[in-house]
Write an enzyme that holds these catalytic residues in place. Sequence first.
Site, PDB file in Angstrom:
ATOM      1  N   HIS A 124       0.848  -1.192   0.000  1.00  0.00           N
ATOM      2  CA  HIS A 124       0.000   0.000   0.000  1.00  0.00           C
ATOM      3  C   HIS A 124       0.891   1.253   0.000  1.00  0.00           C
ATOM      4  O   HIS A 124       1.740   1.421   0.880  1.00  0.00           O
ATOM      5  CB  HIS A 124      -0.951   0.013   1.195  1.00  0.00           C
ATOM      6  N   ALA A 125       0.683   2.125  -0.973  1.00  0.00           N
ATOM      7  CA  ALA A 125       1.598   3.254  -1.174  1.00  0.00           C
ATOM      8  C   ALA A 125       1.601   4.192   0.035  1.00  0.00           C
ATOM      9  O   ALA A 125       0.551   4.450   0.625  1.00  0.00           O
ATOM     10  CB  ALA A 125       1.188   4.034  -2.417  1.00  0.00           C
ATOM     11  N   HIS A 162       0.211  11.774  -5.919  1.00  0.00           N
ATOM     12  CA  HIS A 162      -0.387  11.854  -4.582  1.00  0.00           C
ATOM     13  C   HIS A 162       0.704  11.744  -3.508  1.00  0.00           C
ATOM     14  O   HIS A 162       0.784  12.562  -2.581  1.00  0.00           O
ATOM     15  CB  HIS A 162      -1.421  10.730  -4.411  1.00  0.00           C
ATOM     16  N   GLU A 163       1.538  10.738  -3.643  1.00  0.00           N
ATOM     17  CA  GLU A 163       2.567  10.494  -2.617  1.00  0.00           C
ATOM     18  C   GLU A 163       3.602  11.617  -2.586  1.00  0.00           C
ATOM     19  O   GLU A 163       4.046  12.038  -1.523  1.00  0.00           O
ATOM     20  CB  GLU A 163       3.254   9.144  -2.847  1.00  0.00           C
ATOM     21  N   HIS A 165       2.739  14.455  -0.470  1.00  0.00           N
ATOM     22  CA  HIS A 165       3.117  14.302   0.943  1.00  0.00           C
ATOM     23  C   HIS A 165       4.584  14.706   1.137  1.00  0.00           C
ATOM     24  O   HIS A 165       4.928  15.439   2.055  1.00  0.00           O
ATOM     25  CB  HIS A 165       2.974  12.844   1.385  1.00  0.00           C
ATOM     26  N   GLU A 212      -3.452  14.859   2.568  1.00  0.00           N
ATOM     27  CA  GLU A 212      -3.918  13.970   1.498  1.00  0.00           C
ATOM     28  C   GLU A 212      -4.295  14.727   0.230  1.00  0.00           C
ATOM     29  O   GLU A 212      -4.385  14.126  -0.845  1.00  0.00           O
ATOM     30  CB  GLU A 212      -5.118  13.149   1.989  1.00  0.00           C
ATOM     31  N   HIS A 235      -6.420   0.557   5.577  1.00  0.00           N
ATOM     32  CA  HIS A 235      -6.439   1.516   6.683  1.00  0.00           C
ATOM     33  C   HIS A 235      -7.133   0.969   7.931  1.00  0.00           C
ATOM     34  O   HIS A 235      -6.859   1.418   9.038  1.00  0.00           O
ATOM     35  CB  HIS A 235      -7.095   2.816   6.227  1.00  0.00           C
ATOM     36  N   TYR A 261      -9.416  11.374   3.828  1.00  0.00           N
ATOM     37  CA  TYR A 261      -9.538  11.253   2.370  1.00  0.00           C
ATOM     38  C   TYR A 261     -10.831  11.878   1.865  1.00  0.00           C
ATOM     39  O   TYR A 261     -10.891  12.379   0.749  1.00  0.00           O
ATOM     40  CB  TYR A 261      -9.444   9.790   1.933  1.00  0.00           C
TER      41      TYR A 261
HETATM   42  O1  X8Z Z   1      -4.160   5.360   1.026  1.00  0.00           O
HETATM   43  C1  X8Z Z   1      -4.099   6.174   0.126  1.00  0.00           C
HETATM   44  C2  X8Z Z   1      -2.742   6.640  -0.383  1.00  0.00           C
HETATM   45  C3  X8Z Z   1      -1.729   6.671   0.686  1.00  0.00           C
HETATM   46  S1  X8Z Z   1      -1.993   7.953   1.831  1.00  0.00           S
HETATM   47  C4  X8Z Z   1      -2.262   5.707  -1.449  1.00  0.00           C
HETATM   48  N1  X8Z Z   1      -5.233   6.623  -0.475  1.00  0.00           N
HETATM   49  C5  X8Z Z   1      -6.546   6.148  -0.065  1.00  0.00           C
HETATM   50  C6  X8Z Z   1      -6.749   4.690  -0.409  1.00  0.00           C
HETATM   51  O2  X8Z Z   1      -5.960   4.130  -1.166  1.00  0.00           O
HETATM   52  O3  X8Z Z   1      -7.727   4.102   0.072  1.00  0.00           O
HETATM   53  C7  X8Z Z   1      -5.298   7.602  -1.546  1.00  0.00           C
HETATM   54  C8  X8Z Z   1      -6.742   7.718  -1.886  1.00  0.00           C
HETATM   55  C9  X8Z Z   1      -7.525   7.009  -0.826  1.00  0.00           C
HETATM   56 ZN    ZN Z   2      -1.844   9.870   1.080  1.00  0.00          ZN
END
Ligand code: X8Z
Ligand code: ZN
Length: 601
Positions: free
Chosen positions: A338-339, A368-369, A372, A396, A500, A510
């Site tokens: 997960h990024a 996106h990353e 950050h 975010e 998450h 988000y």
């Molecule tokens: O978790 C993330 C990023 C890392 S902060 C990749 N996002 C959420 C997800 O993947 O559920 C970005 C958009 C929503």
């Molecule tokens: Zn993020």
Amino acid sequence: MKIRAATCIACTFAALALAADPKATPEEARKFVNDAEQKLLLLGVDAARADWIKSTYITDDTEAVAAKLDEKAIAATVTYAKQATRFDGLKLDAETARKLKLLKLSLTIATPADPKESEELTRIVSGMEGTYGKGKYCPSGPASCKDLEELSKVLAESRDPKILREAWIGWHAIAKPIRQDFVRYVALANKGARQLGFKDNGAMWRSKYDMAPDDFSRELDRLWEQVKPLYLSLHAYVRSRLHEKYGDAVPAGGAIPADLLGNMWAQDWDNIYPLIAPANADPGYDLTALLQKHNMDWKQMVKYGEGFFTSLGFAPLPETFWERSLFLKPKDRDVVCHASAWDIDTLNDVRLKMCIEITGEDFLTVHHELGHNFYQRAYSKLPPSFRDSANDGFHEAVGDTIALSITPEYLVRIGLLDRAPDTSKDIGLLLHKALEKIAFLPFGLVIDQWRWKVFSGEIPPEKYNQTWWQLRQKYQGIAPPDPEGAPRTEADFDPAAKYHVAANVPYMRYFLADILQFQFHRALSQAAGCTGPLNRCSIYGNKEAGAKLNAMLEMGQSRPWQDALEKIAGTRQMDATAIRDYFAPLQKWLDEQNKGKPVGW
Ligand code: X8Z
Ligand code: ZN
């Protein structure tokens, strides 16, 4: 578990205001908090290094070491937060007062005072993330195993309901073993939060927004009401197209099965764009195809991301970013794919951790990353307590704001696209973007609606899964896949099939980011002098927009988020008019398409 990742902000912190010491002085308070931030910084760096190793090399040992250092850092924060109550009610200078507030609100998990429980909690959290990271679906023995990346590809590309269903159910099975740990995690996290003076862990999360927690909940309701009509229109249109494709498996007036929307969690739906594209307004290019046509590799993708930020006037990423990041999925070991973006020392050691694939989706995620990482660099000059975003939604939103500038004209400018489609194709462009941004809104909301109720006890363990699907239905109009005689039960634990939830990362950020990024994009586009439709504005190369963005980023969390928002957008309220403006032509078009068809579920 990044303990420093989601720092936060001041607001009411009533419960701990009891232990004030009449002999305490403002000078002592200043010394106390400056000392605390230095000590916590050192512990945080140690924990971040161990977390990095654990996330890029999951073993029992790396999990145990990371849990131990996390525990040390969290326990120290809890101790300082409790000690800080002796200064409650004292008249302090603004900086000290804010630092003290932030100290009390800085945790996403508070360990209980009992050392055994404290250890147990950090071990559980570390372990749940590890279980998620290692998760695989093995239908017929070890050689048949598929990881999340492979299963996600199936969800994105297959149009065969049987195959989709199998991949979906296969992935969701990895979460079953997390359930028992999760129940204990909820109990212990609540205990820690209560010892810090919060009602429960969810209340602690809601306290981080420079307003009373109940006011924050009301803000969310207000924002959701602002965008709901757009979501309903999109949902109705998508459902009717999927009904044409899949027949009664997608009921004409009901919830859409979650496995038919192109994404494992049905959180964004852009992968099914080809299924629902308007015949006469298709923009005629696909970002994934463009990247592959140009033989793009991971490094070029990241370089394009960095190049966008430097075009705005930001300094390039340090050499250590390139040396220390994880860009590709290793073949020989388990990692958390997960990024995420890291700032190990909160100074210069920024990193990306991602299993990059050459797709349009990952191109956007890289931006996106990096958002950050550039934020982290911008606030690194502030005192340690202020090295975080104005609120977690801001963190975010930054990279996504930049990604909104990846317009066809931008792609032409960087040589990926030959010619930008004319404005007659805007409906196609907007629809594609809506599948990403509008589809996401209720998902962004629902995860913590569920978790907050779990933490408060309103949802007991024996109703975890059932209530998850009730809320998914209520907000998203989504149902579990066609059960074929095997409905979801309490033997399943579908929430933890989302990163998450398994990894204790709050999610409302988000939802906020989805709204904020359009406010930022509109303001920066204005600064850049763009007068056309918002979906065609790109701030690439514009130093005025860059300066405006940087002015907000470098404030970190030194001021309430309302001040930061005012700096960039000239308003102190989060507000959905920008996202509505952006999609206004699409809303009109969708409503025409939906005439005579059911809307809602
Ligand atoms: O978790 C993330 C990023 C890392 S902060 C990749 N996002 C959420 C997800 O993947 O559920 C970005 C958009 C929503
Ligand atoms: Zn993020």
